[in-house]
Motif scaffolding. Structure first.
Motif, PDB file in Angstrom:
ATOM      1  N   LEU A 184       0.849  -1.190   0.000  1.00 55.82           N
ATOM      2  CA  LEU A 184       0.000   0.000   0.000  1.00 55.82           C
ATOM      3  C   LEU A 184       0.885   1.240   0.000  1.00 55.82           C
ATOM      4  N   LEU A 185       0.672   2.120  -0.974  1.00 55.89           N
ATOM      5  CA  LEU A 185       1.472   3.330  -1.115  1.00 55.89           C
ATOM      6  C   LEU A 185       0.591   4.561  -0.956  1.00 55.89           C
ATOM      7  N   ALA A 186       1.146   5.594  -0.329  1.00 53.85           N
ATOM      8  CA  ALA A 186       0.461   6.881  -0.204  1.00 53.85           C
ATOM      9  C   ALA A 186       1.001   7.839  -1.243  1.00 53.85           C
ATOM     10  N   ASN A 187       0.096   8.470  -1.985  1.00 54.22           N
ATOM     11  CA  ASN A 187       0.535   9.525  -2.901  1.00 54.22           C
ATOM     12  C   ASN A 187       0.644  10.820  -2.111  1.00 54.22           C
ATOM     13  N   LEU A 188       1.879  11.317  -1.969  1.00 53.22           N
ATOM     14  CA  LEU A 188       2.103  12.515  -1.174  1.00 53.22           C
ATOM     15  C   LEU A 188       1.420  13.715  -1.806  1.00 53.22           C
ATOM     16  N   ARG A 189       0.885  14.652  -1.017  1.00 53.22           N
ATOM     17  CA  ARG A 189       0.921  14.550   0.426  1.00 53.22           C
ATOM     18  C   ARG A 189      -0.445  14.109   0.969  1.00 53.22           C
ATOM     19  N   CYS A 190      -1.482  14.377   0.237  1.00 56.15           N
ATOM     20  CA  CYS A 190      -2.845  14.154   0.722  1.00 56.15           C
ATOM     21  C   CYS A 190      -3.085  12.701   1.116  1.00 56.15           C
ATOM     22  N   GLY A 191      -2.627  11.760   0.287  1.00 58.70           N
ATOM     23  CA  GLY A 191      -2.908  10.352   0.537  1.00 58.70           C
ATOM     24  C   GLY A 191      -2.314   9.829   1.824  1.00 58.70           C
ATOM     25  N   LEU A 192      -1.302  10.511   2.359  1.00 59.28           N
ATOM     26  CA  LEU A 192      -0.595  10.027   3.543  1.00 59.28           C
ATOM     27  C   LEU A 192      -1.482  10.006   4.792  1.00 59.28           C
ATOM     28  N   TRP A 193      -2.587  10.733   4.768  1.00 60.59           N
ATOM     29  CA  TRP A 193      -3.465  10.809   5.930  1.00 60.59           C
ATOM     30  C   TRP A 193      -4.386   9.598   6.061  1.00 60.59           C
ATOM     31  N   TYR A 194      -4.565   8.799   5.026  1.00 53.17           N
ATOM     32  CA  TYR A 194      -5.705   7.888   4.961  1.00 53.17           C
ATOM     33  C   TYR A 194      -5.431   6.450   5.396  1.00 53.17           C
ATOM     34  N   PHE A 201       5.038   2.241   1.503  1.00 52.18           N
ATOM     35  CA  PHE A 201       5.918   3.205   0.847  1.00 52.18           C
ATOM     36  C   PHE A 201       5.103   4.440   0.470  1.00 52.18           C
ATOM     37  N   ASN A 202       5.816   5.468   0.047  1.00 51.31           N
ATOM     38  CA  ASN A 202       5.185   6.678  -0.477  1.00 51.31           C
ATOM     39  C   ASN A 202       5.545   6.848  -1.952  1.00 51.31           C
ATOM     40  N   CYS A 203       4.792   7.686  -2.648  1.00 47.45           N
ATOM     41  CA  CYS A 203       5.131   8.065  -4.018  1.00 47.45           C
ATOM     42  C   CYS A 203       4.664   9.498  -4.224  1.00 47.45           C
ATOM     43  N   TYR A 204       4.983  10.065  -5.376  1.00 43.93           N
ATOM     44  CA  TYR A 204       4.646  11.475  -5.611  1.00 43.93           C
ATOM     45  C   TYR A 204       4.270  11.685  -7.068  1.00 43.93           C
ATOM     46  N   VAL A 244      -2.932   5.212  -2.834  1.00 45.73           N
ATOM     47  CA  VAL A 244      -4.058   5.899  -2.201  1.00 45.73           C
ATOM     48  C   VAL A 244      -3.915   7.404  -2.374  1.00 45.73           C
ATOM     49  N   ASP A 245      -5.004   8.051  -2.790  1.00 42.01           N
ATOM     50  CA  ASP A 245      -5.031   9.505  -2.921  1.00 42.01           C
ATOM     51  C   ASP A 245      -6.468   9.969  -2.749  1.00 42.01           C
ATOM     52  N   SER A 246      -6.673  11.280  -2.786  1.00 44.42           N
ATOM     53  CA  SER A 246      -8.003  11.832  -2.584  1.00 44.42           C
ATOM     54  C   SER A 246      -8.102  13.161  -3.315  1.00 44.42           C
ATOM     55  N   THR A 247      -9.304  13.705  -3.410  1.00 51.97           N
ATOM     56  CA  THR A 247      -9.491  14.984  -4.085  1.00 51.97           C
ATOM     57  C   THR A 247     -10.648  15.740  -3.472  1.00 51.97           C
ATOM     58  N   ARG A 248     -10.537  17.060  -3.464  1.00 53.34           N
ATOM     59  CA  ARG A 248     -11.595  17.925  -2.949  1.00 53.34           C
ATOM     60  C   ARG A 248     -12.487  18.467  -4.052  1.00 53.34           C
ATOM     61  N   LYS A 249     -12.221  18.165  -5.265  1.00 52.30           N
ATOM     62  CA  LYS A 249     -12.875  18.819  -6.394  1.00 52.30           C
ATOM     63  C   LYS A 249     -14.293  18.327  -6.664  1.00 52.30           C
ATOM     64  N   GLY A 250     -14.784  17.385  -5.864  1.00 47.43           N
ATOM     65  CA  GLY A 250     -16.107  16.844  -6.140  1.00 47.43           C
ATOM     66  C   GLY A 250     -16.089  15.766  -7.198  1.00 47.43           C
ATOM     67  N   SER A 298      -9.140   5.855  -4.708  1.00 44.71           N
ATOM     68  CA  SER A 298      -9.528   7.217  -4.354  1.00 44.71           C
ATOM     69  C   SER A 298     -10.470   7.159  -3.164  1.00 44.71           C
ATOM     70  N   THR A 299     -10.100   7.830  -2.083  1.00 48.06           N
ATOM     71  CA  THR A 299     -10.888   7.739  -0.849  1.00 48.06           C
ATOM     72  C   THR A 299     -12.104   8.659  -0.858  1.00 48.06           C
ATOM     73  N   SER A 300     -12.177   9.602  -1.786  1.00 50.61           N
ATOM     74  CA  SER A 300     -13.198  10.652  -1.730  1.00 50.61           C
ATOM     75  C   SER A 300     -14.587  10.119  -2.048  1.00 50.61           C
ATOM     76  N   SER A 301     -15.539  10.574  -1.250  1.00 49.98           N
ATOM     77  CA  SER A 301     -16.940  10.365  -1.595  1.00 49.98           C
ATOM     78  C   SER A 301     -17.358  11.512  -2.501  1.00 49.98           C
ATOM     79  N   SER A 302     -17.910  11.213  -3.661  1.00 50.92           N
ATOM     80  CA  SER A 302     -18.239  12.252  -4.647  1.00 50.92           C
ATOM     81  C   SER A 302     -19.681  12.726  -4.544  1.00 50.92           C
ATOM     82  N   SER A 303     -20.329  12.450  -3.417  1.00 52.43           N
ATOM     83  CA  SER A 303     -21.730  12.856  -3.258  1.00 52.43           C
ATOM     84  C   SER A 303     -21.874  14.348  -3.026  1.00 52.43           C
ATOM     85  N   GLY A 304     -20.790  15.006  -2.687  1.00 47.36           N
ATOM     86  CA  GLY A 304     -20.833  16.440  -2.439  1.00 47.36           C
ATOM     87  C   GLY A 304     -19.656  16.855  -1.589  1.00 47.36           C
TER      88      GLY A 304
END
Length: 522
Positions: free
Chosen positions: A48-58, A64-67, A102-108, A241-247
């Motif tokens: 399991l890898l975290a995409n820096l920096r946002c993914g590192l929280w989840y 490992f990490n990646c970028y 693992v990564d995430s997004t705030r863009k909806g 992608s951890t984001s829920s896209s419901s809003g």
């Protein structure tokens, strides 16, 4: 009419501020991490890898990490950046049969652009470069007078024909944008090959071509029909992608507290985290989540201060935390690489005791190491230390002259800070490298400024074979961006989390190419 519009805007701003509390962010991260844990258990053998920096929280634990930057996948900024090759991800996927990022997004959106386009471009370019390498390797092994249509080449060509080099994008990327990306693939592949990247090691590690797969909270997976990853005819790079896209903001209520879900809450941590890091969060996750919205801020302040005092007592960098106002509240062919990455330990396969910690990386036989300043206290006293952190620290060395503190600021805050300090850094490095001393270059994160200083030293005092020559080869050659890029690729072979900023790299190139200048103080 305009007054009503202003009132609506003010009301929206207040609502957004109320929603964007620290507790809402941490609770959102905690809830999304449950989904990450469930997906990781479907293929527990895959790292399991975290995409820096946002993914590192989840997740409380990443292998490992990646970028991979989302900006490299933006519609008007499509690129394949050789400063962020993430070759350790390809090696890891080859050794383990795949990986999860693992990564995430705030863009909806369901997926950030890093997953929609940046990583698919990366997998395609690597697959093409591997095929080109194997084709050249097969031809080189032919007897001098043997025809290119020999049985040996024919069988190898047949084997290579099953190597998928096509571009795999998610369905929501338009055909026109896919066509634009495909038109750039050949050029990007040539850029990768010219960068001096160790394609040979990746080609020997990967038995199947890389291919991205996408999983979000809306993905339907039948648990009784989960495929075995080794049954696929490709090496999976599973993008979670951890984001829920419901809003962007969803009101949620539990038996204890009412709170608002924030998609991609881990993004832009400086604006909301109040000095809390992902590591500190997961060490205290239950306490923080159970404290509720009213007590959360005070809990965070206590946790961060205790950690600061602990580090100060150990002599590590421990600056006071200032809370920023929230917006809403093989071989390179040029440099010898000692060994491939030992990805079971997350370090270069070196004997040097610095590599016992993945926070400090030794660069093969160059006598140079790069790492975080908070770990510099633990290095052997025979090392010289070049501290580029804004904070100084006490360290036990054989001689006080073996330590130099240069408080270099990031280019976002001072466009010339690195440039002004480069002469002192180079003089210090040259003095001690001449004597055969080992040099540790450190900064706050071991990923940006220290990498740039290392790049300047490596270019200035080492020849094309990676041997210290006291600057002789540098004085006889003209440094180009391509040459600088090749040496940066060599550094990132060992400093796998290296992610130097464009502004800092520009200062290094300006100095090395002879165009550097130090502005007069106003």
């Amino acid at each position: 009419m305009s007054k009503n519009i202003n009132n609506i805007r003010i009301a929206r701003t207040i609502k957004r501020k109320e929603s964007s509390t620290v507790y809402n962010a941490l609770r959102s991260i905690y809830e999304d991490s449950i989904f990450v844990g469930e997906i990781s258990q479907l293929w527990p053998e895959l790292p399991l890898l975290a995409n820096l920096r946002c993914g590192l929280w989840y997740s409380p634990k990443f292998d490992f990490n990646c970028y991979f930057k989302s900006t490299d996948g933006h519609t008007n900024n499509l690129s394949f950046n050789t400063s962020r090759l993430n070759l350790h991800v390809a090696l890891l996927a080859g050794q383990k049969g795949g990986c999860m990022i693992v990564d995430s997004t705030r863009k909806g959106k369901r997926f950030p652009d890093s997953m929609s386009k940046t990583i698919p471009i990366w997998t395609c370019v690597l697959n093409r470069a591997i095929l080109n390498y194997r084709t050249r390797f097969d031809r080189r092994d032919l007897p001098e007078n043997e025809s290119a249509t020999s049985n040996e080449l024919g069988s190898n060509a047949q084997e290579s024909s099953g190597w998928d080099c096509s571009l795999h994008l998610p369905l929501w990327v338009s055909e026109s944008e896919k066509a634009r990306i495909e038109n750039c693939l050949e050029g990007w592949t040539k850029d990768l090959e010219a960068s001096g990247a160790d394609i040979a090691s990746i080609a020997s590690s990967l038995k199947k071509p890389l291919r991205p797969l996408w999983i979000s909270q809306k993905t339907v997976i039948w648990l009784n029909e989960v495929p075995e990853y080794d049954s696929w005819d490709f090496t999976p790079v599973i993008l979670v992608s951890t984001s829920s896209s419901s809003g962007s903001f969803q009101h949620r209520t539990t038996s204890e507290f009412s709170w608002n879900y924030i998609a991609g809450a881990g993004d832009d941590e400086e604006s909301w985290a109040r000095g809390l890091s992902p590591d500190l969060f997961w060490k205290n996750a239950y306490d923080l989540i159970s404290s509720g919205p009213d007590l959360c801020n005070q809990k965070i302040a206590n946790i961060v201060e205790r950690d600061r005092v602990r580090r100060a007592q150990r002599g590590q960098s421990a600056p006071q935390v200032s809370v920023r106002a929230s917006k809403c509240s093989g071989r390179t062919g040029r440099f010898p690489i000692a060994e491939p990455l030992d990805l079971d330990n997350g370090i270069g396969a070196e004997d040097d005791k610095l590599n016992d910690d993945s926070g400090i990386s030794s660069l093969a036989s160059t006598n140079i190491a790069v790492g975080k300043s908070q770990l510099a206290m633990e290095v052997p006293p025979a090392y010289c230390i070049l501290n580029c952190d804004r904070q100084s620290f006490s360290v036990s060395l054989e001689n006080p002259e073996m330590y130099l503190h240069l408080p270099i600021m990031d280019s976002k805050f001072d466009r010339f800070s690195l440039l002004k300090n480069l002469p002192s850094a180079l003089d210090f490095a040259k003095t001690h490298l001449r004597k055969g001393k080992k040099l540790l270059i450190c900064c706050s994160n071991g990923e940006d400024i220290s990498v740039c200083i290392c790049l300047a030293i490596l270019t200035s005092f080492y020849d094309e074979a990676g041997h210290f020559d006291d600057g002789k080869s540098f004085s006889e050659t003209r440094i180009t961006k391509l040459e600088l890029r090749r040496r940066l690729v060599f550094i990132c072979k060992f400093v796998v989390n290296g992610r130097p900023s464009r502004g800092n790299l520009k200062q290094v190139f300006a100095w090395l190419s002879g165009g550097g200048y130090i502005p007069c103080a106003s």
